[in-house]
Write an enzyme that holds these catalytic residues in place. Sequence first.
Site, PDB file in Angstrom:
ATOM      1  N   GLY A 782       1.599 -43.993   5.534  1.00 43.49           N
ATOM      2  CA  GLY A 782       2.386 -43.411   6.621  1.00 43.49           C
ATOM      3  C   GLY A 782       1.929 -43.863   7.991  1.00 43.49           C
ATOM      4  O   GLY A 782       1.917 -43.092   8.940  1.00 43.49           O
ATOM      5  N   SER A 783       1.536 -45.116   8.126  1.00 42.48           N
ATOM      6  CA  SER A 783       1.056 -45.619   9.417  1.00 42.48           C
ATOM      7  C   SER A 783       1.869 -46.804   9.912  1.00 42.48           C
ATOM      8  O   SER A 783       1.435 -47.553  10.778  1.00 42.48           O
ATOM      9  CB  SER A 783      -0.418 -46.043   9.311  1.00 42.48           C
ATOM     10  N   GLY A 784       2.998 -47.031   9.318  1.00 42.21           N
ATOM     11  CA  GLY A 784       3.839 -48.134   9.754  1.00 42.21           C
ATOM     12  C   GLY A 784       3.390 -49.490   9.252  1.00 42.21           C
ATOM     13  O   GLY A 784       3.915 -50.517   9.657  1.00 42.21           O
ATOM     14  N   LEU A 785       2.415 -49.495   8.321  1.00 43.27           N
ATOM     15  CA  LEU A 785       1.947 -50.783   7.787  1.00 43.27           C
ATOM     16  C   LEU A 785       2.554 -51.095   6.411  1.00 43.27           C
ATOM     17  O   LEU A 785       2.091 -51.981   5.704  1.00 43.27           O
ATOM     18  CB  LEU A 785       0.423 -50.801   7.702  1.00 43.27           C
ATOM     19  N   GLY A 786       3.556 -50.346   6.069  1.00 39.61           N
ATOM     20  CA  GLY A 786       4.300 -50.663   4.843  1.00 39.61           C
ATOM     21  C   GLY A 786       3.562 -50.333   3.568  1.00 39.61           C
ATOM     22  O   GLY A 786       3.683 -51.060   2.568  1.00 39.61           O
ATOM     23  N   SER A 787       2.835 -49.201   3.574  1.00 39.36           N
ATOM     24  CA  SER A 787       2.102 -48.855   2.339  1.00 39.36           C
ATOM     25  C   SER A 787       3.059 -48.586   1.185  1.00 39.36           C
ATOM     26  O   SER A 787       2.785 -48.955   0.037  1.00 39.36           O
ATOM     27  CB  SER A 787       1.203 -47.632   2.578  1.00 39.36           C
ATOM     28  N   SER A 788       4.198 -47.946   1.499  1.00 34.66           N
ATOM     29  CA  SER A 788       5.124 -47.643   0.398  1.00 34.66           C
ATOM     30  C   SER A 788       5.707 -48.934  -0.176  1.00 34.66           C
ATOM     31  O   SER A 788       5.869 -49.067  -1.390  1.00 34.66           O
ATOM     32  CB  SER A 788       6.223 -46.702   0.870  1.00 34.66           C
ATOM     33  N   ASP A 845      10.822 -53.979   4.650  1.00 29.47           N
ATOM     34  CA  ASP A 845       9.409 -53.859   4.275  1.00 29.47           C
ATOM     35  C   ASP A 845       9.112 -54.511   2.925  1.00 29.47           C
ATOM     36  O   ASP A 845       8.164 -55.282   2.775  1.00 29.47           O
ATOM     37  CB  ASP A 845       9.006 -52.376   4.211  1.00 29.47           C
TER      38      ASP A 845
HETATM   39  N1  LIG Z   1      -1.088 -46.290  -2.636  1.00 29.84           N
HETATM   40  C1  LIG Z   1      -0.137 -45.395  -2.790  1.00 29.84           C
HETATM   41  N2  LIG Z   1      -0.169 -44.565  -3.824  1.00 29.84           N
HETATM   42  C2  LIG Z   1       0.809 -43.680  -4.021  1.00 29.84           C
HETATM   43  N3  LIG Z   1       1.842 -43.510  -3.200  1.00 29.84           N
HETATM   44  C3  LIG Z   1       1.912 -44.301  -2.148  1.00 29.84           C
HETATM   45  C4  LIG Z   1       0.947 -45.295  -1.894  1.00 29.84           C
HETATM   46  N4  LIG Z   1       1.280 -45.900  -0.762  1.00 29.84           N
HETATM   47  C5  LIG Z   1       2.430 -45.343  -0.324  1.00 29.84           C
HETATM   48  N5  LIG Z   1       2.792 -44.362  -1.153  1.00 29.84           N
HETATM   49  C6  LIG Z   1       3.975 -43.536  -0.996  1.00 29.84           C
HETATM   50  O1  LIG Z   1       4.601 -43.944   0.184  1.00 29.84           O
HETATM   51  C7  LIG Z   1       4.602 -42.899   1.126  1.00 29.84           C
HETATM   52  C8  LIG Z   1       4.355 -43.478   2.486  1.00 29.84           C
HETATM   53  O2  LIG Z   1       5.423 -44.267   2.842  1.00 29.84           O
HETATM   54  P1  LIG Z   1       5.936 -44.345   4.307  1.00 29.84           P
HETATM   55  O3  LIG Z   1       7.103 -45.259   4.322  1.00 29.84           O
HETATM   56  O4  LIG Z   1       6.109 -42.977   4.828  1.00 29.84           O
HETATM   57  O5  LIG Z   1       4.767 -44.991   5.053  1.00 29.84           O
HETATM   58  P2  LIG Z   1       4.387 -46.458   5.146  1.00 29.84           P
HETATM   59  O6  LIG Z   1       5.123 -47.190   4.102  1.00 29.84           O
HETATM   60  O7  LIG Z   1       2.947 -46.582   5.110  1.00 29.84           O
HETATM   61  O8  LIG Z   1       4.930 -46.826   6.588  1.00 29.84           O
HETATM   62  P3  LIG Z   1       6.199 -47.670   7.013  1.00 29.84           P
HETATM   63  O9  LIG Z   1       7.220 -47.494   5.968  1.00 29.84           O
HETATM   64  O10 LIG Z   1       6.592 -47.069   8.288  1.00 29.84           O
HETATM   65  O11 LIG Z   1       5.705 -49.027   7.149  1.00 29.84           O
HETATM   66  C9  LIG Z   1       3.495 -42.007   0.674  1.00 29.84           C
HETATM   67  O12 LIG Z   1       3.690 -40.684   1.069  1.00 29.84           O
HETATM   68  C10 LIG Z   1       3.564 -42.121  -0.815  1.00 29.84           C
HETATM   69  O13 LIG Z   1       4.524 -41.309  -1.351  1.00 29.84           O
HETATM   70  C1  LIG Z   2      11.520 -47.785   9.840  1.00 33.03           C
HETATM   71  C2  LIG Z   2      11.878 -48.983   9.055  1.00 33.03           C
HETATM   72  O1  LIG Z   2      12.564 -49.863   9.890  1.00 33.03           O
HETATM   73  C3  LIG Z   2      10.654 -49.690   8.551  1.00 33.03           C
HETATM   74  C4  LIG Z   2       9.579 -48.819   8.066  1.00 33.03           C
HETATM   75  O2  LIG Z   2       8.399 -49.482   7.996  1.00 33.03           O
HETATM   76  C5  LIG Z   2      12.742 -48.549   7.935  1.00 33.03           C
HETATM   77  C6  LIG Z   2      13.361 -49.704   7.152  1.00 33.03           C
HETATM   78  O3  LIG Z   2      13.516 -50.801   7.669  1.00 33.03           O
HETATM   79  O4  LIG Z   2      13.721 -49.464   6.009  1.00 33.03           O
END
Ligand SMILES: Nc1ncnc2c1ncn2[C@@H]1O[C@H](COP(=O)(O)OP(=O)(O)OP(=O)(O)O)[C@@H](O)[C@H]1O
Ligand SMILES: C[C@@](O)(CCO)CC(=O)[O-]
Length: 930
Positions: A782-788, A845
């Site tokens: 959840g830091s904008g680094l695309g963990s999901s 992402d």
């Molecule tokens: N290593 C992981 N293990 C399990 N679930 C994960 C993992 N990484 C991401 N997730 C899932 O993705 C969610 C975070 O996704 P989210 O899109 O909110 O943040 P992000 O991908 O880090 O940021 P962004 O999409 O803005 O780049 C977590 O709450 C969880 O459900």
């Molecule tokens: C916020 C967003 O632009 C990227 C999230 O990392 C959403 C997306 O492109 O799906």
Amino acid sequence: MAVRLSSQLQPVLRSAVQAVQWTYSIFWQICPQQGTLVWGDGYYNGSIKTRKTVQPMEVSTEEASLERSQQLRELYESLSAGETNQPARRPCAALLPEDLTESEWFYLMCVSFSFPPGVGLPGKAFARRKHVWLTDANEADSKVFTRAILAKVQEDLGLVNHVKSFFKDQHPKPTLSEHSTSSPATLLEWPHFHSPPLPTMYSAIDPTTANIHQQDEEEDDDEEEEEEAESDSGAEAGRNTHQLAHLCETTTQGATKAQAAAEQIELMQLEMSEDIRLGSPDDGSINLESDLHMLDMSQHGGSVSHPHQSDSFRAESTRMWPILQDQISNIQPQLSEAPQLDELPQEDSHYSQTVSTVLHQQPSQWSESSSIGHVGYSPQSAFSNWNSHISHLPLLEATSQSLLKYVLLSVPFLYNKYHDEKSRDGDTGTRLRKGTPQEELSANHVLAERRRREKLNERFIILRSLVPFVTKMDKASILGDTIEYVKQLRRRIQDLESCSSMQKTSSAKENRVVHCNSGGGGGSVLVQDMTRDGTRVFPVSDKRKLRLVEGSDGAITKVVDPLPVIGNTLEVSIIECDALLELQCPYREAVLLEIMQSLRELRLEITAVQSSSTNGIFVAELRAKVKKNAIGKKTSIVEKMEVRARAPGKIILSGEHAVVHGSTAVAASIDLYTQASLLFPSDSESNDRLLKLQLKDMALEFSWPIRRIKETLPELGIHLASAPNSCSPETMKSIAALVREQNIPEAKIGLAAGVSAFLWLYTSIQGYKPATVVVTSELPLGSGLGSSAAFCVSLSAALLALSDSVNLDFSHQGWLTFGESELELVNKWAFEGEKIIHGKPSGLDNTVSTFGNMIMFMSGKLTRIKSSMPLRMLITNTNVGRNTKALVAGVSERAFRHPDAMAAVFSAVDSISKELSAIIQSIAPDDLTP
Ligand SMILES: Nc1ncnc2c1ncn2[C@@H]1O[C@H](COP(=O)(O)OP(=O)(O)OP(=O)(O)O)[C@@H](O)[C@H]1O
Ligand SMILES: C[C@@](O)(CCO)CC(=O)[O-]
């Protein structure tokens, strides 16, 4: 051109044999490379044992014969190509050896022969430019008539007389004249030859020759009966070079005899006695080919063979001969009633050896035959003798075929031996001065083709081992991937060259792009080179297992380790049926035996072993053939037990959020990764049929009985990993129920979305298989680094890597990259996972995480961006979390409430992204200098 030749020649050959009701005609043509006469075409007009046709209706005799000629040729080709009996794969009309009459056998075997000028009857006729007429077939000398060994039967005088009277009736001076003419009768002059118009590739001989021919006929009518006519166009040598040679052979079939009798007589009456009569083209005999002039067979796809094939064949012959000799000498004591080999005239002992050898090769089928000793010798009718044994022995389906194959290969060896002996004796007579190249040609062909295939496979194996990513194991894919790899390497060289030249010019100037987390505030700071890495998979080497998988295409290469010894390495490469196994392990007693035993159990037939042991380390290289199992499927060795995939995180340089609404965005992957490892328990461990998920960084572990998943998600049983699909709301509900059962602590409930995505991806790609999946990540959530995205991409990659939809070469240690089409599949599945986590993602992402590098992205379309210089980015982690799903939803709501204002914003963002992309690509080293 070969087709044209054949289609035009067939009617001529047919007319010839039909006119006198002979059994076959063969057209011998000169092979320019070898300078020998080889089979050009043939027409079989003799008796047919088993009628096989694909046509539902009755066919005319003519059509049946034509079809038979074709079938016989096909059977020969399939036998000489080393095909084994696979009735399921053969067309229903294809012949098997057991379908053949003796004359069909003879006709078929003739295909394998070739004759240098002066050797054999066609060779003699060709060299002398004269017809050759034979008589007294039952006393034939196999040195003169090499095919006698296959065709020795008693003559039928009634048949001979019929032919004789035919020629006498039709032509006052028939076939037996020894007078010479350079212009034998044309085919069209023969009243019974209803030949179609001659094809344009043949031209009629000088018309004046017809008259001369008739005169000659008048002069000569005192010749003997003949059973075989072999003639050539030598009479035309003055006008036609030997390259234009063609030669046709026909033989008789009893016209007045009943079919059964004819079957016995057949064409086999081809032999002649020591006082063989040599006719001449002048004698007005059936000089089919004298009517025709082939205008350079070599240009028309005639069968050819290459000099090196002869060499390889000779090498093989030399190798094989002692073995055959041993086998023959083993048989000799059994020859009680028949004369011993050395007591026989040479040609008979020659025949005897062949047959004895053949029979000796079939001990299981032939051993009960107390009369085996007779088989080798019969001055009258050797072939019928042989046949009589066959007839009362149980013929297994494969018997005739393997017998025939054996004959095809063994006859040349025997002849070679004969030739060798003659040479030793100082007999350099012209008859067989080159051994018997006619047999060499065919056996040579088979062996050379086999070697060629093996060599090719071996080189493909090597090529495959050089290319780090091989998507599929068929040859076209290997070549395709090699091309791609070479291109990549070239690009890499270019990159490195440009990097090193830039470093030289601007080593003092550090250019940086600073990207701050949108949350602001303090936190740890990461300074990273921008990575070029996309998705990677890594085969886990310390838990390699060997597994037998049925039904795959057998062309899979994996790292395997069948021995429970630490430090073993075994690399297996399989292409088609050829396997190469390279292994290394600590030496212990009988280790090779143990290995070979294991491989045999895996239905690998070892063909060659090279091994050594130094300092307690045993090293071996084994070559093997992959056998088929009982149900005909090829066995393949697959190591697909554990795999680890990693995918990078990302930063968005421009267009975040707006990209969801169609604006252009620019993003780059970073070298922080999420790793997903997938482990299938071995069969022995799979008692607890569970699907486990371990989120290492979160210190969480989930597990579901497979049975529970099955009953909750029954619709996912029939999964198709190659066709990604979206999770329906109903399925989402069922998945949510499965996640709820895991009681995720409230503080970590955000992970529920990730766990749901996991369940969807796992069951959709792998179905209901027990497995353990372990996820670790360097990315803050959840830091904008695309963990999901990295989570979904790495999971999809691991799951697909061990699915049938993707084929990766795991024989290399280290990370592997997917091919382009596999990456697309990974990306599609990852997008489906992202949808579960994000709600309505743009796909940016997962795309950048999958493909790596820097991309420009708009409405699902990716454009790769290449910076002309290395970029450095400063990324700070504010440690202030955010929920992307909620943010995306918030932007959507604003867009809904203030459409015009937001449209202007999205349009501005789009322009900025495009401009940024242009700048990045055109950036000059000095542009960013402060
Ligand atoms: N290593 C992981 N293990 C399990 N679930 C994960 C993992 N990484 C991401 N997730 C899932 O993705 C969610 C975070 O996704 P989210 O899109 O909110 O943040 P992000 O991908 O880090 O940021 P962004 O999409 O803005 O780049 C977590 O709450 C969880 O459900
Ligand atoms: C916020 C967003 O632009 C990227 C999230 O990392 C959403 C997306 O492109 O799906």
